[in-house]
Design an enzyme around this catalytic site. Structure first.
Site, PDB file in Angstrom:
ATOM      1  CD1 TRP A 150       2.351  -5.197   6.645  1.00 31.33           C
ATOM      2  CD2 TRP A 150       1.211  -6.657   5.401  1.00 31.33           C
ATOM      3  NE1 TRP A 150       1.875  -4.521   5.553  1.00 31.33           N
ATOM      4  CE2 TRP A 150       1.165  -5.395   4.765  1.00 31.33           C
ATOM      5  CE3 TRP A 150       0.574  -7.727   4.790  1.00 31.33           C
ATOM      6  CZ2 TRP A 150       0.517  -5.171   3.561  1.00 31.33           C
ATOM      7  CZ3 TRP A 150      -0.085  -7.523   3.596  1.00 31.33           C
ATOM      8  CH2 TRP A 150      -0.120  -6.257   2.990  1.00 31.33           C
ATOM      9  CG  ASP A 206      10.875  -0.006   2.897  1.00 30.53           C
ATOM     10  OD1 ASP A 206      10.094  -0.944   3.159  1.00 30.53           O
ATOM     11  OD2 ASP A 206      11.275   0.230   1.751  1.00 30.53           O
ATOM     12  CD  GLU A 209       3.049  -1.928   4.130  1.00 27.62           C
ATOM     13  OE1 GLU A 209       2.471  -1.760   5.217  1.00 27.62           O
ATOM     14  OE2 GLU A 209       2.479  -2.330   3.105  1.00 27.62           O
ATOM     15  CD  GLU A 210       8.460  -3.781  -1.643  1.00 27.54           C
ATOM     16  OE1 GLU A 210       7.499  -3.963  -2.400  1.00 27.54           O
ATOM     17  OE2 GLU A 210       9.490  -3.164  -1.992  1.00 27.54           O
ATOM     18  CD  GLU A 433      -0.436   0.770  -4.882  1.00 25.20           C
ATOM     19  OE1 GLU A 433      -0.342   0.730  -3.642  1.00 25.20           O
ATOM     20  OE2 GLU A 433      -0.424  -0.253  -5.609  1.00 25.20           O
TER      21      GLU A 433
END
Length: 614
Positions: A150, A206, A209-210, A433
Protein backbone atom coordinates in the site's frame (compact mmCIF):
# COMPACT_ATOMS: atom_id res chain seq x y z
CA UNK A 1 -14.93 24.07 17.65
CA UNK A 2 -17.52 26.81 17.51
CA UNK A 3 -20.49 26.33 15.21
CA UNK A 4 -22.31 29.37 13.90
CA UNK A 5 -25.83 28.65 12.66
CA UNK A 6 -27.86 31.02 10.54
CA UNK A 7 -30.43 30.67 7.83
CA UNK A 8 -28.86 33.52 5.85
CA UNK A 9 -26.53 31.60 3.62
CA UNK A 10 -26.82 34.44 1.07
CA UNK A 11 -27.92 38.04 1.65
CA UNK A 12 -31.58 38.69 2.35
CA UNK A 13 -31.87 40.94 -0.69
CA UNK A 14 -30.71 38.08 -2.87
CA UNK A 15 -33.18 35.65 -1.31
CA UNK A 16 -35.95 38.15 -1.98
CA UNK A 17 -34.87 38.49 -5.58
CA UNK A 18 -34.80 34.73 -6.00
CA UNK A 19 -38.25 34.38 -4.49
CA UNK A 20 -39.59 36.94 -6.95
CA UNK A 21 -37.85 35.30 -9.90
CA UNK A 22 -39.32 33.20 -12.70
CA UNK A 23 -41.51 30.26 -11.65
CA UNK A 24 -39.12 27.74 -13.27
CA UNK A 25 -36.24 29.01 -11.11
CA UNK A 26 -38.36 28.82 -7.96
CA UNK A 27 -39.45 25.27 -8.82
CA UNK A 28 -35.88 24.19 -9.46
CA UNK A 29 -34.75 25.69 -6.14
CA UNK A 30 -37.59 23.97 -4.31
CA UNK A 31 -36.75 20.66 -5.94
CA UNK A 32 -33.11 20.97 -4.88
CA UNK A 33 -34.12 21.91 -1.33
CA UNK A 34 -36.32 18.84 -1.12
CA UNK A 35 -33.55 16.62 -2.49
CA UNK A 36 -30.96 17.92 -0.02
CA UNK A 37 -33.37 17.55 2.91
CA UNK A 38 -34.21 13.94 2.11
CA UNK A 39 -30.73 12.93 0.98
CA UNK A 40 -29.16 14.36 4.14
CA UNK A 41 -31.22 11.95 6.22
CA UNK A 42 -30.32 9.08 3.89
CA UNK A 43 -26.65 9.99 4.07
CA UNK A 44 -26.59 10.09 7.86
CA UNK A 45 -28.23 6.69 8.00
CA UNK A 46 -25.73 5.49 5.40
CA UNK A 47 -22.90 6.50 7.72
CA UNK A 48 -24.55 4.78 10.67
CA UNK A 49 -24.94 1.61 8.62
CA UNK A 50 -21.18 1.55 8.00
CA UNK A 51 -19.97 1.83 11.60
CA UNK A 52 -19.21 -1.34 13.53
CA UNK A 53 -21.07 -2.34 16.65
CA UNK A 54 -24.51 -2.06 15.11
CA UNK A 55 -24.12 -0.87 11.52
CA UNK A 56 -26.48 -2.96 9.44
CA UNK A 57 -24.17 -3.19 6.41
CA UNK A 58 -20.93 -4.07 8.21
CA UNK A 59 -21.55 -7.19 10.30
CA UNK A 60 -18.44 -8.29 12.15
CA UNK A 61 -16.82 -4.86 12.30
CA UNK A 62 -15.74 -3.89 15.81
CA UNK A 63 -17.65 -1.15 17.67
CA UNK A 64 -16.60 2.33 16.64
CA UNK A 65 -14.79 1.14 13.52
CA UNK A 66 -15.79 3.22 10.51
CA UNK A 67 -15.84 0.96 7.46
CA UNK A 68 -15.07 2.65 4.16
CA UNK A 69 -17.73 0.68 2.28
CA UNK A 70 -19.56 -2.64 2.63
CA UNK A 71 -18.06 -3.58 -0.76
CA UNK A 72 -15.86 -6.67 -0.43
CA UNK A 73 -14.85 -7.15 -4.05
CA UNK A 74 -14.18 -5.08 -7.15
CA UNK A 75 -13.14 -3.13 -5.12
CA UNK A 76 -12.65 -4.51 -1.61
CA UNK A 77 -13.16 -1.53 0.69
CA UNK A 78 -14.12 -3.51 3.76
CA UNK A 79 -11.36 -1.85 5.79
CA UNK A 80 -11.09 1.13 8.09
CA UNK A 81 -8.95 4.04 6.88
CA UNK A 82 -7.67 6.48 9.49
CA UNK A 83 -8.28 9.47 7.20
CA UNK A 84 -11.78 8.51 5.99
CA UNK A 85 -12.84 7.59 9.51
CA UNK A 86 -11.64 10.89 10.96
CA UNK A 87 -13.35 12.94 8.24
CA UNK A 88 -16.55 11.05 8.99
CA UNK A 89 -16.19 11.69 12.71
CA UNK A 90 -15.62 15.41 12.19
CA UNK A 91 -18.98 15.47 10.45
CA UNK A 92 -20.66 13.39 13.17
CA UNK A 93 -19.25 15.63 15.90
CA UNK A 94 -20.68 18.66 14.11
CA UNK A 95 -24.07 16.95 13.90
CA UNK A 96 -23.83 16.04 17.59
CA UNK A 97 -22.87 19.60 18.52
CA UNK A 98 -25.83 20.87 16.55
CA UNK A 99 -28.22 18.80 18.62
CA UNK A 100 -28.22 15.15 17.53
CA UNK A 101 -27.44 13.55 20.89
CA UNK A 102 -28.08 10.07 19.50
CA UNK A 103 -24.63 10.17 17.90
CA UNK A 104 -22.68 10.31 21.15
CA UNK A 105 -22.40 6.56 21.59
CA UNK A 106 -20.94 6.22 18.09
CA UNK A 107 -18.41 8.92 18.88
CA UNK A 108 -17.45 7.30 22.19
CA UNK A 109 -17.04 3.92 20.49
CA UNK A 110 -14.79 5.58 17.92
CA UNK A 111 -12.61 7.02 20.69
CA UNK A 112 -12.18 3.58 22.26
CA UNK A 113 -11.32 1.98 18.93
CA UNK A 114 -8.72 4.60 18.04
CA UNK A 115 -6.96 4.27 21.37
CA UNK A 116 -6.41 0.60 20.54
CA UNK A 117 -5.53 1.13 16.87
CA UNK A 118 -2.75 3.52 17.86
CA UNK A 119 -0.97 0.61 19.53
CA UNK A 120 -1.32 -1.99 16.75
CA UNK A 121 2.07 -2.85 15.28
CA UNK A 122 1.79 -2.64 11.49
CA UNK A 123 3.93 -2.37 8.35
CA UNK A 124 4.52 1.32 9.01
CA UNK A 125 5.95 0.56 12.46
CA UNK A 126 5.02 0.71 16.12
CA UNK A 127 3.69 3.34 18.51
CA UNK A 128 6.86 3.30 20.61
CA UNK A 129 9.47 4.67 20.40
CA UNK A 130 8.98 6.95 17.36
CA UNK A 131 5.28 6.73 16.52
CA UNK A 132 5.88 5.38 13.00
CA UNK A 133 2.87 3.08 13.22
CA UNK A 134 0.54 6.09 13.42
CA UNK A 135 1.21 6.70 9.73
CA UNK A 136 -0.41 3.40 8.74
CA UNK A 137 -3.34 4.21 6.43
CA UNK A 138 -5.73 1.31 6.97
CA UNK A 139 -6.56 -1.72 9.11
CA UNK A 140 -8.91 -4.66 9.06
CA UNK A 141 -12.25 -3.96 10.68
CA UNK A 142 -11.39 -6.13 13.71
CA UNK A 143 -8.54 -3.71 14.54
CA UNK A 144 -5.73 -5.92 13.19
CA UNK A 145 -2.91 -5.04 10.82
CA UNK A 146 -3.14 -5.13 7.04
CA UNK A 147 0.07 -6.57 5.58
CA UNK A 148 -0.58 -6.00 1.89
CA UNK A 149 1.34 -3.53 -0.23
CA UNK A 150 0.00 0.00 0.00
CA UNK A 151 1.04 3.64 -0.15
CA UNK A 152 2.77 4.13 3.20
CA UNK A 153 3.01 6.24 5.25
CA UNK A 154 0.00 8.57 5.00
CA UNK A 155 0.50 11.53 7.30
CA UNK A 156 -2.93 13.16 7.10
CA UNK A 157 -4.67 10.51 9.23
CA UNK A 158 -3.17 11.45 12.62
CA UNK A 159 -3.86 15.14 12.01
CA UNK A 160 -7.49 14.54 11.05
CA UNK A 161 -8.09 12.14 13.94
CA UNK A 162 -6.72 14.72 16.33
CA UNK A 163 -9.05 17.34 14.84
CA UNK A 164 -12.07 15.08 15.23
CA UNK A 165 -11.26 14.34 18.87
CA UNK A 166 -10.45 17.97 19.67
CA UNK A 167 -13.76 19.16 18.28
CA UNK A 168 -15.56 16.60 20.41
CA UNK A 169 -13.45 17.64 23.39
CA UNK A 170 -14.64 21.22 22.94
CA UNK A 171 -18.24 20.08 23.37
CA UNK A 172 -17.31 18.06 26.46
CA UNK A 173 -15.56 21.05 28.00
CA UNK A 174 -18.71 23.09 27.52
CA UNK A 175 -20.50 20.38 29.54
CA UNK A 176 -17.95 20.54 32.34
CA UNK A 177 -16.20 17.26 31.49
CA UNK A 178 -12.64 18.53 31.68
CA UNK A 179 -11.37 15.48 33.56
CA UNK A 180 -12.52 13.14 30.79
CA UNK A 181 -10.94 15.30 28.11
CA UNK A 182 -7.68 15.63 30.02
CA UNK A 183 -7.26 12.04 31.19
CA UNK A 184 -8.99 9.93 28.55
CA UNK A 185 -9.12 11.74 25.21
CA UNK A 186 -6.09 14.04 25.32
CA UNK A 187 -3.56 11.14 25.45
CA UNK A 188 -4.93 9.88 22.09
CA UNK A 189 -4.83 13.39 20.65
CA UNK A 190 -1.33 14.03 21.94
CA UNK A 191 0.10 10.92 20.29
CA UNK A 192 -1.23 12.17 16.97
CA UNK A 193 0.08 15.70 17.56
CA UNK A 194 3.50 14.29 18.44
CA UNK A 195 3.45 12.48 15.10
CA UNK A 196 2.42 15.61 13.20
CA UNK A 197 5.09 17.70 14.90
CA UNK A 198 7.76 15.09 14.24
CA UNK A 199 6.99 14.18 10.62
CA UNK A 200 5.21 17.15 9.02
CA UNK A 201 8.24 18.01 6.86
CA UNK A 202 8.81 14.45 5.66
CA UNK A 203 7.12 13.17 2.55
CA UNK A 204 4.27 10.67 2.60
CA UNK A 205 1.48 9.48 0.34
CA UNK A 206 -1.36 11.81 -0.61
CA UNK A 207 -5.04 11.38 0.20
CA UNK A 208 -5.52 9.40 -3.03
CA UNK A 209 -2.75 7.03 -1.87
CA UNK A 210 -0.79 7.30 -5.10
CA UNK A 211 1.75 10.12 -4.91
CA UNK A 212 4.62 10.24 -2.44
CA UNK A 213 5.56 13.81 -1.72
CA UNK A 214 4.42 16.80 0.28
CA UNK A 215 0.65 17.03 -0.16
CA UNK A 216 -1.29 20.29 0.04
CA UNK A 217 -4.19 18.49 1.71
CA UNK A 218 -1.93 16.86 4.29
CA UNK A 219 -0.05 20.05 5.15
CA UNK A 220 -3.17 22.18 5.57
CA UNK A 221 -4.75 19.62 7.91
CA UNK A 222 -1.51 19.29 9.87
CA UNK A 223 -1.41 23.03 10.45
CA UNK A 224 -5.00 23.07 11.66
CA UNK A 225 -4.34 20.15 14.02
CA UNK A 226 -1.34 21.83 15.62
CA UNK A 227 -3.16 25.13 16.09
CA UNK A 228 -6.19 23.43 17.63
CA UNK A 229 -3.89 21.35 19.80
CA UNK A 230 -2.23 24.43 21.20
CA UNK A 231 -5.61 26.00 21.99
CA UNK A 232 -7.04 22.87 23.62
CA UNK A 233 -3.89 22.28 25.66
CA UNK A 234 -4.17 25.76 27.17
CA UNK A 235 -7.83 25.19 27.98
CA UNK A 236 -7.01 22.07 30.01
CA UNK A 237 -3.79 23.48 31.51
CA UNK A 238 -1.42 21.19 29.63
CA UNK A 239 1.53 21.78 27.34
CA UNK A 240 1.65 20.89 23.64
CA UNK A 241 5.31 21.09 22.71
CA UNK A 242 4.91 19.70 19.15
CA UNK A 243 2.26 22.33 18.46
CA UNK A 244 5.07 24.87 18.34
CA UNK A 245 5.75 23.63 14.81
CA UNK A 246 2.55 25.28 13.51
CA UNK A 247 4.18 28.52 12.26
CA UNK A 248 6.74 26.57 10.25
CA UNK A 249 4.02 24.34 8.78
CA UNK A 250 2.10 27.45 7.73
CA UNK A 251 5.24 28.97 6.26
CA UNK A 252 5.83 25.83 4.19
CA UNK A 253 2.20 25.73 3.06
CA UNK A 254 2.00 29.36 2.04
CA UNK A 255 5.35 29.47 0.25
CA UNK A 256 5.54 26.38 -1.92
CA UNK A 257 2.34 25.30 -3.65
CA UNK A 258 1.40 28.16 -6.00
CA UNK A 259 2.07 27.35 -9.65
CA UNK A 260 2.41 30.85 -11.07
CA UNK A 261 2.70 29.63 -14.65
CA UNK A 262 -0.46 27.54 -14.51
CA UNK A 263 -2.34 29.84 -12.18
CA UNK A 264 -3.30 27.24 -9.60
CA UNK A 265 -2.26 25.66 -6.32
CA UNK A 266 -0.53 22.37 -7.09
CA UNK A 267 -1.47 19.20 -5.25
CA UNK A 268 1.97 17.86 -4.37
CA UNK A 269 5.59 18.97 -4.30
CA UNK A 270 8.80 17.05 -3.59
CA UNK A 271 7.48 14.24 -5.78
CA UNK A 272 9.67 11.59 -7.37
CA UNK A 273 7.37 8.72 -8.37
CA UNK A 274 4.83 10.34 -10.74
CA UNK A 275 4.67 13.08 -13.36
CA UNK A 276 1.35 14.94 -13.34
CA UNK A 277 0.06 18.46 -13.81
CA UNK A 278 -0.77 18.94 -10.12
CA UNK A 279 -4.34 19.95 -11.01
CA UNK A 280 -6.30 18.07 -8.39
CA UNK A 281 -9.28 18.31 -6.03
CA UNK A 282 -6.74 17.68 -3.27
CA UNK A 283 -6.55 21.49 -2.94
CA UNK A 284 -10.33 21.93 -2.89
CA UNK A 285 -10.70 19.33 -0.15
CA UNK A 286 -7.79 20.84 1.75
CA UNK A 287 -9.34 24.29 1.66
CA UNK A 288 -12.73 23.16 2.94
CA UNK A 289 -11.12 21.22 5.79
CA UNK A 290 -9.06 24.27 6.69
CA UNK A 291 -12.14 26.50 6.45
CA UNK A 292 -12.71 28.84 9.39
CA UNK A 293 -15.62 31.26 9.14
CA UNK A 294 -13.67 33.81 11.23
CA UNK A 295 -10.57 33.74 9.01
CA UNK A 296 -9.88 36.51 6.51
CA UNK A 297 -9.70 35.84 2.80
CA UNK A 298 -6.02 36.72 2.75
CA UNK A 299 -5.24 34.18 5.48
CA UNK A 300 -2.03 32.31 4.74
CA UNK A 301 -3.72 28.87 4.77
CA UNK A 302 -5.75 29.43 1.59
CA UNK A 303 -9.30 29.80 2.83
CA UNK A 304 -12.04 29.16 0.23
CA UNK A 305 -12.49 32.91 -0.37
CA UNK A 306 -8.76 33.37 -0.96
CA UNK A 307 -7.91 34.59 -4.47
CA UNK A 308 -5.46 31.75 -5.09
CA UNK A 309 -8.03 29.20 -3.93
CA UNK A 310 -10.72 30.60 -6.24
CA UNK A 311 -8.33 30.63 -9.19
CA UNK A 312 -7.47 27.01 -8.43
CA UNK A 313 -11.14 26.03 -8.31
CA UNK A 314 -11.66 27.33 -11.84
CA UNK A 315 -8.65 25.45 -13.20
CA UNK A 316 -9.65 22.23 -11.46
CA UNK A 317 -13.30 22.36 -12.58
CA UNK A 318 -12.41 23.29 -16.16
CA UNK A 319 -9.97 20.36 -16.39
CA UNK A 320 -12.95 17.96 -16.36
CA UNK A 321 -15.03 19.65 -19.07
CA UNK A 322 -13.60 17.76 -22.04
CA UNK A 323 -12.59 14.38 -20.59
CA UNK A 324 -15.92 12.99 -19.37
CA UNK A 325 -18.62 12.28 -21.98
CA UNK A 326 -21.36 13.10 -19.46
CA UNK A 327 -19.94 16.64 -19.33
CA UNK A 328 -19.99 17.11 -23.10
CA UNK A 329 -21.60 20.35 -24.17
CA UNK A 330 -21.51 21.98 -20.74
CA UNK A 331 -20.02 25.44 -21.29
CA UNK A 332 -17.44 27.20 -19.15
CA UNK A 333 -19.01 28.68 -16.05
CA UNK A 334 -21.63 25.97 -15.72
CA UNK A 335 -21.54 23.15 -13.13
CA UNK A 336 -20.50 19.63 -14.09
CA UNK A 337 -19.36 16.32 -12.64
CA UNK A 338 -15.91 16.60 -11.03
CA UNK A 339 -13.27 13.90 -10.65
CA UNK A 340 -10.09 13.63 -8.62
CA UNK A 341 -7.53 14.83 -11.19
CA UNK A 342 -7.52 14.81 -15.00
CA UNK A 343 -4.86 12.08 -15.36
CA UNK A 344 -6.85 9.64 -13.18
CA UNK A 345 -7.07 6.05 -14.49
CA UNK A 346 -8.56 4.27 -11.46
CA UNK A 347 -11.66 2.41 -12.71
CA UNK A 348 -11.00 4.19 -15.98
CA UNK A 349 -10.99 7.65 -14.42
CA UNK A 350 -14.42 9.02 -13.52
CA UNK A 351 -16.19 11.77 -11.60
CA UNK A 352 -16.64 11.14 -7.89
CA UNK A 353 -19.60 12.10 -5.74
CA UNK A 354 -17.42 13.46 -2.95
CA UNK A 355 -15.27 15.66 -5.20
CA UNK A 356 -18.31 17.15 -6.93
CA UNK A 357 -19.84 17.85 -3.51
CA UNK A 358 -16.54 19.33 -2.32
CA UNK A 359 -16.74 21.99 -5.05
CA UNK A 360 -20.22 22.96 -3.86
CA UNK A 361 -19.11 23.08 -0.23
CA UNK A 362 -16.09 25.17 -1.16
CA UNK A 363 -18.34 27.72 -2.89
CA UNK A 364 -20.80 27.87 0.03
CA UNK A 365 -17.83 28.46 2.34
CA UNK A 366 -16.51 31.28 0.18
CA UNK A 367 -19.93 32.93 -0.04
CA UNK A 368 -20.24 32.83 3.74
CA UNK A 369 -16.83 34.41 4.19
CA UNK A 370 -17.52 37.22 1.70
CA UNK A 371 -20.91 37.80 3.31
CA UNK A 372 -19.41 37.97 6.80
CA UNK A 373 -16.78 40.47 5.66
CA UNK A 374 -19.42 42.41 3.67
CA UNK A 375 -16.64 42.91 1.19
CA UNK A 376 -15.55 41.33 -2.08
CA UNK A 377 -12.22 41.99 -3.75
CA UNK A 378 -11.80 40.90 -7.35
CA UNK A 379 -8.17 40.98 -8.42
CA UNK A 380 -6.05 39.76 -11.30
CA UNK A 381 -5.67 36.34 -9.71
CA UNK A 382 -9.34 35.48 -9.19
CA UNK A 383 -10.82 37.57 -12.03
CA UNK A 384 -11.30 34.68 -14.46
CA UNK A 385 -13.21 32.72 -11.83
CA UNK A 386 -15.61 35.61 -11.24
CA UNK A 387 -16.03 36.34 -14.96
CA UNK A 388 -17.26 32.77 -15.45
CA UNK A 389 -20.14 33.22 -13.04
CA UNK A 390 -20.66 36.99 -13.32
CA UNK A 391 -19.65 38.15 -16.82
CA UNK A 392 -19.60 41.83 -15.85
CA UNK A 393 -16.93 41.23 -13.21
CA UNK A 394 -13.95 43.58 -13.20
CA UNK A 395 -11.17 44.09 -10.72
CA UNK A 396 -12.08 46.18 -7.73
CA UNK A 397 -13.56 46.13 -4.24
CA UNK A 398 -17.31 45.75 -3.93
CA UNK A 399 -20.05 46.05 -1.35
CA UNK A 400 -23.84 46.44 -1.37
CA UNK A 401 -25.71 45.52 -4.57
CA UNK A 402 -22.73 44.31 -6.58
CA UNK A 403 -21.64 42.12 -3.68
CA UNK A 404 -25.16 40.73 -3.37
CA UNK A 405 -25.38 39.99 -7.09
CA UNK A 406 -22.03 38.24 -7.23
CA UNK A 407 -22.80 36.13 -4.16
CA UNK A 408 -26.15 35.18 -5.66
CA UNK A 409 -24.32 33.98 -8.77
CA UNK A 410 -21.83 32.02 -6.63
CA UNK A 411 -24.62 30.38 -4.67
CA UNK A 412 -26.44 29.41 -7.86
CA UNK A 413 -23.18 28.00 -9.18
CA UNK A 414 -22.70 25.97 -5.97
CA UNK A 415 -26.27 24.70 -6.13
CA UNK A 416 -25.57 23.55 -9.66
CA UNK A 417 -22.91 21.09 -8.50
CA UNK A 418 -25.36 19.65 -5.98
CA UNK A 419 -27.87 19.34 -8.81
CA UNK A 420 -25.29 17.33 -10.75
CA UNK A 421 -25.08 14.94 -7.80
CA UNK A 422 -28.87 14.84 -7.66
CA UNK A 423 -28.98 13.95 -11.35
CA UNK A 424 -26.72 10.94 -10.83
CA UNK A 425 -28.06 9.73 -7.47
CA UNK A 426 -30.23 6.60 -7.76
CA UNK A 427 -33.82 6.73 -6.44
CA UNK A 428 -32.89 5.04 -3.15
CA UNK A 429 -30.37 7.79 -2.38
CA UNK A 430 -27.34 5.51 -2.12
CA UNK A 431 -24.01 7.16 -2.90
CA UNK A 432 -21.19 5.11 -4.38
CA UNK A 433 -17.62 6.25 -4.84
CA UNK A 434 -17.77 7.19 -8.52
CA UNK A 435 -20.11 8.19 -11.35
CA UNK A 436 -19.54 6.53 -14.71
CA UNK A 437 -18.08 9.09 -17.08
CA UNK A 438 -20.05 7.61 -19.97
CA UNK A 439 -23.42 6.53 -18.54
CA UNK A 440 -23.74 8.46 -15.28
CA UNK A 441 -24.41 5.23 -13.41
CA UNK A 442 -22.95 4.68 -9.90
CA UNK A 443 -19.58 2.95 -10.10
CA UNK A 444 -16.91 1.35 -7.90
CA UNK A 445 -17.52 0.87 -4.15
CA UNK A 446 -21.16 1.23 -3.16
CA UNK A 447 -22.47 3.04 -0.06
CA UNK A 448 -19.17 4.85 0.37
CA UNK A 449 -18.96 6.38 3.83
CA UNK A 450 -16.87 9.32 2.65
CA UNK A 451 -19.46 10.13 -0.04
CA UNK A 452 -22.21 10.22 2.58
CA UNK A 453 -20.13 12.34 4.97
CA UNK A 454 -19.32 14.75 2.15
CA UNK A 455 -22.99 15.20 1.35
CA UNK A 456 -23.73 16.09 4.95
CA UNK A 457 -20.87 18.59 5.32
CA UNK A 458 -22.01 20.24 2.09
CA UNK A 459 -25.56 20.45 3.47
CA UNK A 460 -24.26 21.86 6.76
CA UNK A 461 -22.57 24.73 4.97
CA UNK A 462 -25.54 25.39 2.68
CA UNK A 463 -27.74 25.56 5.79
CA UNK A 464 -25.43 28.13 7.38
CA UNK A 465 -23.71 25.80 9.85
CA UNK A 466 -20.13 27.07 9.96
CA UNK A 467 -17.09 26.21 12.02
CA UNK A 468 -14.36 28.27 13.61
CA UNK A 469 -11.42 26.26 14.85
CA UNK A 470 -9.15 29.11 15.89
CA UNK A 471 -7.18 30.18 12.84
CA UNK A 472 -7.08 33.75 14.11
CA UNK A 473 -5.30 32.53 17.24
CA UNK A 474 -2.56 30.88 15.18
CA UNK A 475 0.94 32.29 15.34
CA UNK A 476 1.88 33.73 11.99
CA UNK A 477 4.73 32.17 10.01
CA UNK A 478 8.28 33.48 10.17
CA UNK A 479 9.71 35.59 7.35
CA UNK A 480 11.96 32.72 6.31
CA UNK A 481 10.89 29.08 6.47
CA UNK A 482 13.04 26.51 8.26
CA UNK A 483 13.04 22.73 7.87
CA UNK A 484 12.35 22.09 11.54
CA UNK A 485 10.60 19.29 13.35
CA UNK A 486 9.85 18.25 16.91
CA UNK A 487 11.77 15.23 18.17
CA UNK A 488 9.06 13.17 19.84
CA UNK A 489 10.96 9.88 19.94
CA UNK A 490 10.41 8.21 23.29
CA UNK A 491 7.33 10.31 24.17
CA UNK A 492 4.60 8.21 22.54
CA UNK A 493 2.46 6.50 25.18
CA UNK A 494 -0.63 4.29 24.87
CA UNK A 495 -3.88 5.92 25.99
CA UNK A 496 -4.62 3.28 28.60
CA UNK A 497 -7.42 5.27 30.23
CA UNK A 498 -9.30 4.95 26.91
CA UNK A 499 -8.69 1.21 26.75
CA UNK A 500 -5.37 1.00 24.93
CA UNK A 501 -3.08 -1.86 25.96
CA UNK A 502 0.43 -1.29 27.21
CA UNK A 503 3.18 -1.58 24.59
CA UNK A 504 6.73 -2.87 24.69
CA UNK A 505 9.03 -0.01 25.63
CA UNK A 506 12.30 -1.90 25.40
CA UNK A 507 15.06 0.14 23.86
CA UNK A 508 15.03 0.06 20.05
CA UNK A 509 17.20 1.64 17.36
CA UNK A 510 16.31 2.78 13.87
CA UNK A 511 17.30 0.87 10.74
CA UNK A 512 16.55 1.92 7.17
CA UNK A 513 16.56 -1.01 4.77
CA UNK A 514 17.13 -0.15 1.11
CA UNK A 515 17.35 -2.48 -1.87
CA UNK A 516 17.68 -2.01 -5.60
CA UNK A 517 15.08 -4.38 -7.03
CA UNK A 518 13.79 -3.96 -10.60
CA UNK A 519 10.11 -4.88 -10.80
CA UNK A 520 7.29 -4.94 -13.31
CA UNK A 521 3.64 -4.01 -12.85
CA UNK A 522 2.03 -6.24 -10.22
CA UNK A 523 5.28 -7.16 -8.48
CA UNK A 524 6.18 -5.98 -4.97
CA UNK A 525 9.11 -6.31 -2.60
CA UNK A 526 8.91 -7.51 1.01
CA UNK A 527 11.41 -7.75 3.85
CA UNK A 528 11.72 -10.75 6.17
CA UNK A 529 14.05 -11.48 9.06
CA UNK A 530 14.67 -13.45 12.23
CA UNK A 531 12.98 -10.94 14.53
CA UNK A 532 9.26 -10.75 15.12
CA UNK A 533 8.84 -7.33 13.50
CA UNK A 534 10.23 -8.80 10.27
CA UNK A 535 8.11 -11.93 10.40
CA UNK A 536 10.47 -14.12 12.47
CA UNK A 537 12.37 -16.08 9.80
CA UNK A 538 14.12 -16.01 6.44
CA UNK A 539 13.31 -18.30 3.48
CA UNK A 540 9.83 -18.87 4.90
CA UNK A 541 6.71 -17.80 2.91
CA UNK A 542 4.64 -17.72 6.11
CA UNK A 543 6.94 -14.98 7.48
CA UNK A 544 6.26 -12.54 4.64
CA UNK A 545 4.36 -9.76 6.42
CA UNK A 546 6.32 -6.54 5.82
CA UNK A 547 5.96 -4.78 2.45
CA UNK A 548 8.59 -2.26 1.44
CA UNK A 549 7.93 1.26 0.17
CA UNK A 550 8.25 2.01 -3.58
CA UNK A 551 8.10 5.76 -3.08
CA UNK A 552 11.71 6.40 -4.12
CA UNK A 553 11.56 4.52 -7.40
CA UNK A 554 12.69 6.52 -10.41
CA UNK A 555 13.18 5.38 -14.02
CA UNK A 556 16.91 5.02 -13.39
CA UNK A 557 16.88 3.73 -9.81
CA UNK A 558 14.35 1.07 -8.68
CA UNK A 559 14.88 1.59 -4.95
CA UNK A 560 12.56 0.06 -2.36
CA UNK A 561 12.96 1.04 1.29
CA UNK A 562 11.49 0.84 4.77
CA UNK A 563 12.24 2.49 8.13
CA UNK A 564 11.79 0.40 11.25
CA UNK A 565 12.91 0.31 14.88
CA UNK A 566 14.45 -3.01 15.96
CA UNK A 567 15.70 -4.26 19.35
CA UNK A 568 18.80 -2.23 20.18
CA UNK A 569 22.19 -3.89 19.92
CA UNK A 570 20.89 -7.18 18.50
CA UNK A 571 22.19 -8.34 15.09
CA UNK A 572 19.34 -9.23 12.71
CA UNK A 573 19.45 -11.66 9.79
CA UNK A 574 17.25 -10.45 6.96
CA UNK A 575 16.29 -11.17 3.37
CA UNK A 576 14.35 -9.56 0.54
CA UNK A 577 11.39 -11.23 -1.14
CA UNK A 578 9.90 -10.50 -4.56
CA UNK A 579 6.16 -11.04 -4.67
CA UNK A 580 5.08 -12.01 -8.17
CA UNK A 581 1.87 -10.77 -9.75
CA UNK A 582 0.26 -14.18 -9.09
CA UNK A 583 1.04 -13.88 -5.36
CA UNK A 584 3.94 -16.33 -5.28
CA UNK A 585 7.29 -15.41 -3.70
CA UNK A 586 10.84 -15.38 -5.00
CA UNK A 587 13.42 -15.09 -2.23
CA UNK A 588 16.67 -13.20 -2.65
CA UNK A 589 19.46 -15.77 -2.92
CA UNK A 590 21.42 -13.81 -0.31
CA UNK A 591 20.62 -13.41 3.37
CA UNK A 592 22.19 -10.46 5.12
CA UNK A 593 22.99 -9.41 8.68
CA UNK A 594 22.60 -5.88 10.02
CA UNK A 595 24.20 -4.79 13.27
CA UNK A 596 21.51 -2.72 14.96
CA UNK A 597 22.91 0.21 16.95
CA UNK A 598 23.03 -0.04 20.72
CA UNK A 599 20.53 1.92 22.77
CA UNK A 600 20.80 5.58 21.84
CA UNK A 601 23.00 4.80 18.84
CA UNK A 602 22.73 6.25 15.34
CA UNK A 603 20.51 5.27 12.45
CA UNK A 604 21.88 2.35 10.44
CA UNK A 605 21.24 2.18 6.69
CA UNK A 606 21.59 -0.85 4.46
CA UNK A 607 22.19 -0.64 0.72
CA UNK A 608 21.56 -3.95 -1.00
CA UNK A 609 20.76 -5.34 -4.42
CA UNK A 610 18.18 -8.07 -4.99
CA UNK A 611 19.66 -11.19 -6.55
CA UNK A 612 17.77 -14.20 -7.89
CA UNK A 613 19.07 -17.67 -8.66
CA UNK A 614 21.25 -20.04 -6.70
Amino acid sequence: MKVNSTTLVIPLAVLTALAAGPPILAQRQSSLDDFISSERDIALQGVRNNIGGGGSLVPGADPGIVVASPSRENPDYFFTWTRDSALTLIMLVDEYTNGDGSLQNLIEDYIDSQAILQTVTNPSGTLYPAGLGLGEPKFYTNKTRFDGTWGRPQRDGPALRAIALMEYSDSLLESGEEDRVKNVIWPIIYNDLLYVGQYWNQTGYDLWEEVQGSSFFTIITQHRALVQGSILAKEIALDCAPCGQAPEVLCFLSSNFWNATGGYLTADINVSNVNRSGINTDQILGSIHGFDIEAACNARNFQPCNSYSLATLKVVVDSFRDIYPINNGIPVGKPLAVGRYPEDTYFGGNPWYLTTLAVAEFLYDAVAQFEKANLLTIDDINLEFFKDIYPNATTGTYRDNTLDNVLASMTTYADGFVSVVQQYTPPNGSLSEQISKTTGEPLSAYDLTWSYASFITMAQRRDGEYVSWGYNEAEQPPATCSATSYNATGQYTPATAAGAPEVDKSCASQVEFSVIAPTTFGQNVYLVGNTSLLGGAVNDPSAVILPMNPGRITPSRPEWFIDIYLPAGVPVEYQYVLQQSDGSFTFDRTTYVVDVSPCGGPLVRTQDTFETGS
